[in-house]
Design a protein around this motif. Structure first.
Motif, PDB file in Angstrom:
ATOM      1  N   SER A 179       0.854  -1.186   0.000  1.00 43.65           N
ATOM      2  CA  SER A 179       0.000   0.000   0.000  1.00 43.65           C
ATOM      3  C   SER A 179       0.884   1.228   0.000  1.00 43.65           C
ATOM      4  O   SER A 179       1.964   1.232   0.598  1.00 43.65           O
ATOM      5  CB  SER A 179      -0.966  -0.007   1.188  1.00 43.65           C
ATOM      6  OG  SER A 179      -0.272  -0.111   2.394  1.00 43.65           O
ATOM      7  N   ILE A 180       0.426   2.251  -0.698  1.00 44.97           N
ATOM      8  CA  ILE A 180       1.192   3.478  -0.865  1.00 44.97           C
ATOM      9  C   ILE A 180       0.375   4.620  -0.302  1.00 44.97           C
ATOM     10  O   ILE A 180      -0.765   4.842  -0.717  1.00 44.97           O
ATOM     11  CB  ILE A 180       1.531   3.710  -2.347  1.00 44.97           C
ATOM     12  CG1 ILE A 180       2.461   2.578  -2.824  1.00 44.97           C
ATOM     13  CG2 ILE A 180       2.208   5.043  -2.556  1.00 44.97           C
ATOM     14  CD1 ILE A 180       2.040   1.925  -4.067  1.00 44.97           C
ATOM     15  N   ASP A 181       0.965   5.333   0.665  1.00 43.06           N
ATOM     16  CA  ASP A 181       0.277   6.418   1.340  1.00 43.06           C
ATOM     17  C   ASP A 181       0.571   7.734   0.632  1.00 43.06           C
ATOM     18  O   ASP A 181       1.710   8.012   0.275  1.00 43.06           O
ATOM     19  CB  ASP A 181       0.741   6.479   2.801  1.00 43.06           C
ATOM     20  CG  ASP A 181      -0.092   7.425   3.637  1.00 43.06           C
ATOM     21  OD1 ASP A 181      -1.275   7.621   3.306  1.00 43.06           O
ATOM     22  OD2 ASP A 181       0.440   7.970   4.614  1.00 43.06           O
ATOM     23  N   GLY A 182      -0.462   8.513   0.429  1.00 45.12           N
ATOM     24  CA  GLY A 182      -0.289   9.849  -0.121  1.00 45.12           C
ATOM     25  C   GLY A 182      -0.521   9.913  -1.612  1.00 45.12           C
ATOM     26  O   GLY A 182      -0.596   8.897  -2.299  1.00 45.12           O
ATOM     27  N   PRO A 183      -0.637  11.147  -2.119  1.00 48.34           N
ATOM     28  CA  PRO A 183      -0.879  11.333  -3.554  1.00 48.34           C
ATOM     29  C   PRO A 183       0.342  10.958  -4.374  1.00 48.34           C
ATOM     30  O   PRO A 183       1.485  11.125  -3.934  1.00 48.34           O
ATOM     31  CB  PRO A 183      -1.190  12.826  -3.664  1.00 48.34           C
ATOM     32  CG  PRO A 183      -0.578  13.450  -2.470  1.00 48.34           C
ATOM     33  CD  PRO A 183      -0.565  12.407  -1.390  1.00 48.34           C
ATOM     34  N   CYS A 184       0.062  10.424  -5.543  1.00 45.25           N
ATOM     35  CA  CYS A 184       1.133   9.975  -6.427  1.00 45.25           C
ATOM     36  C   CYS A 184       0.604  10.026  -7.856  1.00 45.25           C
ATOM     37  O   CYS A 184      -0.473   9.473  -8.131  1.00 45.25           O
ATOM     38  CB  CYS A 184       1.521   8.542  -6.030  1.00 45.25           C
ATOM     39  SG  CYS A 184       2.972   7.900  -6.836  1.00 45.25           S
ATOM     40  N   PRO A 185       1.320  10.673  -8.785  1.00 42.44           N
ATOM     41  CA  PRO A 185       0.855  10.698 -10.173  1.00 42.44           C
ATOM     42  C   PRO A 185       0.709   9.278 -10.724  1.00 42.44           C
ATOM     43  O   PRO A 185       1.481   8.387 -10.357  1.00 42.44           O
ATOM     44  CB  PRO A 185       1.963  11.469 -10.910  1.00 42.44           C
ATOM     45  CG  PRO A 185       2.658  12.248  -9.850  1.00 42.44           C
ATOM     46  CD  PRO A 185       2.563  11.431  -8.596  1.00 42.44           C
ATOM     47  N   PRO A 186      -0.272   9.041 -11.595  1.00 43.52           N
ATOM     48  CA  PRO A 186      -0.549   7.687 -12.076  1.00 43.52           C
ATOM     49  C   PRO A 186       0.650   6.964 -12.682  1.00 43.52           C
ATOM     50  O   PRO A 186       0.886   5.787 -12.393  1.00 43.52           O
ATOM     51  CB  PRO A 186      -1.641   7.884 -13.124  1.00 43.52           C
ATOM     52  CG  PRO A 186      -2.279   9.185 -12.784  1.00 43.52           C
ATOM     53  CD  PRO A 186      -1.215  10.027 -12.143  1.00 43.52           C
ATOM     54  N   ASP A 187       1.441   7.650 -13.526  1.00 46.26           N
ATOM     55  CA  ASP A 187       2.585   6.976 -14.149  1.00 46.26           C
ATOM     56  C   ASP A 187       3.656   6.622 -13.122  1.00 46.26           C
ATOM     57  O   ASP A 187       4.309   5.582 -13.207  1.00 46.26           O
ATOM     58  CB  ASP A 187       3.171   7.816 -15.285  1.00 46.26           C
ATOM     59  CG  ASP A 187       3.613   9.206 -14.851  1.00 46.26           C
ATOM     60  OD1 ASP A 187       2.991   9.780 -13.933  1.00 46.26           O
ATOM     61  OD2 ASP A 187       4.593   9.732 -15.426  1.00 46.26           O
ATOM     62  N   VAL A 188       3.822   7.455 -12.114  1.00 44.02           N
ATOM     63  CA  VAL A 188       4.788   7.181 -11.047  1.00 44.02           C
ATOM     64  C   VAL A 188       4.292   6.019 -10.186  1.00 44.02           C
ATOM     65  O   VAL A 188       5.053   5.124  -9.813  1.00 44.02           O
ATOM     66  CB  VAL A 188       5.032   8.452 -10.198  1.00 44.02           C
ATOM     67  CG1 VAL A 188       5.909   8.153  -8.996  1.00 44.02           C
ATOM     68  CG2 VAL A 188       5.643   9.553 -11.060  1.00 44.02           C
ATOM     69  N   LEU A 189       2.991   6.004  -9.891  1.00 41.94           N
ATOM     70  CA  LEU A 189       2.406   4.908  -9.122  1.00 41.94           C
ATOM     71  C   LEU A 189       2.567   3.586  -9.871  1.00 41.94           C
ATOM     72  O   LEU A 189       2.916   2.564  -9.283  1.00 41.94           O
ATOM     73  CB  LEU A 189       0.933   5.190  -8.833  1.00 41.94           C
ATOM     74  CG  LEU A 189       0.190   4.140  -8.017  1.00 41.94           C
ATOM     75  CD1 LEU A 189       0.846   3.907  -6.664  1.00 41.94           C
ATOM     76  CD2 LEU A 189      -1.264   4.544  -7.853  1.00 41.94           C
ATOM     77  N   THR A 190       2.333   3.592 -11.173  1.00 40.60           N
ATOM     78  CA  THR A 190       2.513   2.387 -11.981  1.00 40.60           C
ATOM     79  C   THR A 190       3.950   1.893 -11.884  1.00 40.60           C
ATOM     80  O   THR A 190       4.198   0.696 -11.677  1.00 40.60           O
ATOM     81  CB  THR A 190       2.142   2.674 -13.458  1.00 40.60           C
ATOM     82  OG1 THR A 190       0.758   3.003 -13.530  1.00 40.60           O
ATOM     83  CG2 THR A 190       2.435   1.482 -14.350  1.00 40.60           C
ATOM     84  N   ASP A 191       4.909   2.798 -11.998  1.00 34.98           N
ATOM     85  CA  ASP A 191       6.329   2.430 -11.902  1.00 34.98           C
ATOM     86  C   ASP A 191       6.655   1.871 -10.517  1.00 34.98           C
ATOM     87  O   ASP A 191       7.354   0.857 -10.395  1.00 34.98           O
ATOM     88  CB  ASP A 191       7.211   3.641 -12.226  1.00 34.98           C
ATOM     89  CG  ASP A 191       8.681   3.292 -12.249  1.00 34.98           C
ATOM     90  OD1 ASP A 191       9.068   2.388 -13.014  1.00 34.98           O
ATOM     91  OD2 ASP A 191       9.446   3.900 -11.473  1.00 34.98           O
TER      92      ASP A 191
END
Length: 150
Positions: free
Chosen positions: A65-77
């Motif tokens: 799980s990832i806490d906080g906002p993250c741009p979609p392409d960065v989250l995918t990576d």
């Protein structure tokens, strides 16, 4: 309760760096830096965490799980890097699970882009989440010689 192994220590490939960890036997909170962001990532054995009753968990399944906002392409990576790290450190892990809020279409699309497969929506009481899994080939491969009647 099933015998749940210790959560593995993870090292991520560049551009990601694990700056610090807070490990316990079943979980580890990672401070991760990359793409000009600093994020908190929780890596937890599903059998000992919030998903233990959500589906038929395996002892080695891991939720990320990832806490906080993250741009979609960065989250995918990041999801791809986490999956690679988990399967590299624990080759017997059957599932890497990502469970975003069921209404969070940005995280759902990022999971799909990272190669995760949608399984089902579950109600965890206070949260409704969509379960996505990344499974290694040895789990998803079907050996027709081993299936009776095939």
């Amino acid at each position: 309760m099933i015998n749940v192994p210790r959560v593995p220590h993870l090292a991520l490939h560049p551009p990601w760096n694990v700056l610090s960890t807070r490990p316990t036997h079943y979980a580890s909170d990672l401070c991760v830096q990359g793409h000009s962001l600093q994020l908190v990532v929780r890596v937890e054995r599903c059998a000992a965490g919030r998903l233990r009753d959500a589906y038929p968990v395996g002892a080695r399944d891991i939720e990320v799980s990832i806490d906080g906002p993250c741009p979609p392409d960065v989250l995918t990576d990041l999801l791809g890097a986490l999956t690679d790290a988990v399967t590299g450190e624990d080759p017997r892990c059957r599932r890497v699970v990502f469970a975003p809020d069921s209404a969070d279409q940005t995280r759902i699309r990022a999971a799909d882009s990272a190669g995760f497969r949608y399984v089902l929506d579950v109600d965890l009481g206070a949260d409704a989440v969509s379960l996505f899994v990344a499974e290694p080939l040895w789990v998803t491969r079907t050996d027709r010689d081993q299936i009776p009647g095939s």
